[in-house]
Design a protein around this motif. Structure first.
Motif, PDB file in Angstrom:
ATOM      1  N   TYR A  11      -3.164 -15.238  15.012  1.00 37.61           N
ATOM      2  CA  TYR A  11      -2.711 -14.479  13.901  1.00 37.61           C
ATOM      3  C   TYR A  11      -3.909 -13.543  13.461  1.00 37.61           C
ATOM      4  O   TYR A  11      -3.634 -13.040  12.424  1.00 37.61           O
ATOM      5  N   ARG A  12      -4.814 -13.086  14.135  1.00 35.35           N
ATOM      6  CA  ARG A  12      -5.790 -12.468  13.538  1.00 35.35           C
ATOM      7  C   ARG A  12      -5.370 -11.239  13.236  1.00 35.35           C
ATOM      8  O   ARG A  12      -5.780 -10.770  11.878  1.00 35.35           O
ATOM      9  N   LYS A  13      -4.597 -10.236  13.768  1.00 35.25           N
ATOM     10  CA  LYS A  13      -4.149  -8.954  13.620  1.00 35.25           C
ATOM     11  C   LYS A  13      -3.321  -9.046  12.466  1.00 35.25           C
ATOM     12  O   LYS A  13      -3.372  -8.150  11.475  1.00 35.25           O
ATOM     13  N   VAL A  14      -2.469 -10.031  12.260  1.00 31.29           N
ATOM     14  CA  VAL A  14      -1.600 -10.091  10.956  1.00 31.29           C
ATOM     15  C   VAL A  14      -2.495 -10.450   9.888  1.00 31.29           C
ATOM     16  O   VAL A  14      -2.269  -9.708   8.926  1.00 31.29           O
ATOM     17  N   ALA A  15      -3.481 -11.342   9.828  1.00 32.61           N
ATOM     18  CA  ALA A  15      -4.061 -11.421   8.535  1.00 32.61           C
ATOM     19  C   ALA A  15      -5.022 -10.130   8.427  1.00 32.61           C
ATOM     20  O   ALA A  15      -4.926  -9.893   7.203  1.00 32.61           O
ATOM     21  N   ALA A  16      -5.614  -9.469   9.422  1.00 33.72           N
ATOM     22  CA  ALA A  16      -6.201  -8.381   9.088  1.00 33.72           C
ATOM     23  C   ALA A  16      -5.362  -7.241   8.190  1.00 33.72           C
ATOM     24  O   ALA A  16      -5.598  -6.442   7.536  1.00 33.72           O
ATOM     25  N   TYR A  18      -2.739  -7.930   6.490  1.00 33.55           N
ATOM     26  CA  TYR A  18      -2.370  -8.478   5.177  1.00 33.55           C
ATOM     27  C   TYR A  18      -3.746  -8.157   4.168  1.00 33.55           C
ATOM     28  O   TYR A  18      -3.619  -7.619   3.192  1.00 33.55           O
ATOM     29  N   LYS A  19      -4.919  -8.216   4.569  1.00 34.88           N
ATOM     30  CA  LYS A  19      -5.996  -8.185   4.050  1.00 34.88           C
ATOM     31  C   LYS A  19      -6.089  -6.727   3.823  1.00 34.88           C
ATOM     32  O   LYS A  19      -6.469  -6.268   2.677  1.00 34.88           O
ATOM     33  N   ASP A  20      -5.845  -5.663   4.543  1.00 37.07           N
ATOM     34  CA  ASP A  20      -5.973  -4.254   4.434  1.00 37.07           C
ATOM     35  C   ASP A  20      -5.048  -3.839   3.510  1.00 37.07           C
ATOM     36  O   ASP A  20      -5.091  -3.120   2.350  1.00 37.07           O
ATOM     37  N   ALA A  21      -3.827  -4.491   3.533  1.00 35.57           N
ATOM     38  CA  ALA A  21      -2.544  -4.151   2.615  1.00 35.57           C
ATOM     39  C   ALA A  21      -3.006  -4.535   1.013  1.00 35.57           C
ATOM     40  O   ALA A  21      -2.743  -3.966   0.192  1.00 35.57           O
ATOM     41  N   ALA A  22      -3.628  -5.779   0.927  1.00 34.22           N
ATOM     42  CA  ALA A  22      -4.140  -6.179  -0.283  1.00 34.22           C
ATOM     43  C   ALA A  22      -5.269  -5.509  -0.800  1.00 34.22           C
ATOM     44  O   ALA A  22      -5.147  -5.041  -2.142  1.00 34.22           O
TER      45      ALA A  22
END
Length: 164
Positions: A11-16, A18-22
């Motif tokens: 799930y690394r891409k999804v976490a990244a 979300y991080k970029d969106a945050a």
């Protein structure tokens, strides 16, 4: 969620994302009064690199500096306006009016000093006209010339304190 916590590599891409969106949200709302930088940073995960927060922190710093400089400028302008008003008021207070036995009120034509050398209360206008207090209709308008001194009255009264 359980899958992302147990297998973060998948799930690394999804976490990244979300991080970029945050980070984009933080940067977009940087300077908002409810999002103080020290509170925001305390809530972020410890493994987020500081370099990723650079746009957010830079925007917060710019906005904070702008607010501080604006407040300083406003205070300086207010101080200058007060000093200018107080100076004008002090100059007016230094003006002297001489009341002699012959000087009379232009409204009622009675003298300011009676036979017993007792002077009556009077108001003096910026143009030098003097009238008995009971003869004045409007403190801001000269009864002799009709000239309005409304701006002068409000400026000098404001220098003394709040209007009342």
């Amino acid at each position: 969620r359980a899958g992302a916590e147990q297998r973060p590599a998948e799930y690394r891409k999804v976490a990244a994302e979300y991080k970029d969106a945050a980070l984009a949200l933080l940067t977009g709302y940087a300077g908002h009064p409810d999002l103080l930088p020290h509170d925001v940073i305390a809530m972020l995960p410890n493994d987020w690199p500081l370099a990723g927060l650079a746009p957010y922190l830079a925007k917060c710093a710019r906005l904070c500096l702008h607010q501080r400089r604006s407040a300083m400028l406003e205070e300086s302008l207010s101080s200058m306006a007060y000093l200018k008003t107080f100076s004008a008021w002090a100059q007016e207070r230094m003006r002297k009016v001489t009341i002699t036995n012959e000087r009379a009120c232009p409204v009622c034509n009675r003298r300011f000093v009676d036979k017993d050398a007792v002077s009556k209360a009077f108001a003096a206008y910026p143009n030098g006209t003097c009238v008995h207090l009971q003869c004045k209709e409007d403190l801001s308008v000269c009864p002799k010339t009709g000239r309005s001194f409304a701006d002068n009255v409000s400026v000098y009264c404001s220098a003394l304190g709040p209007p009342g």
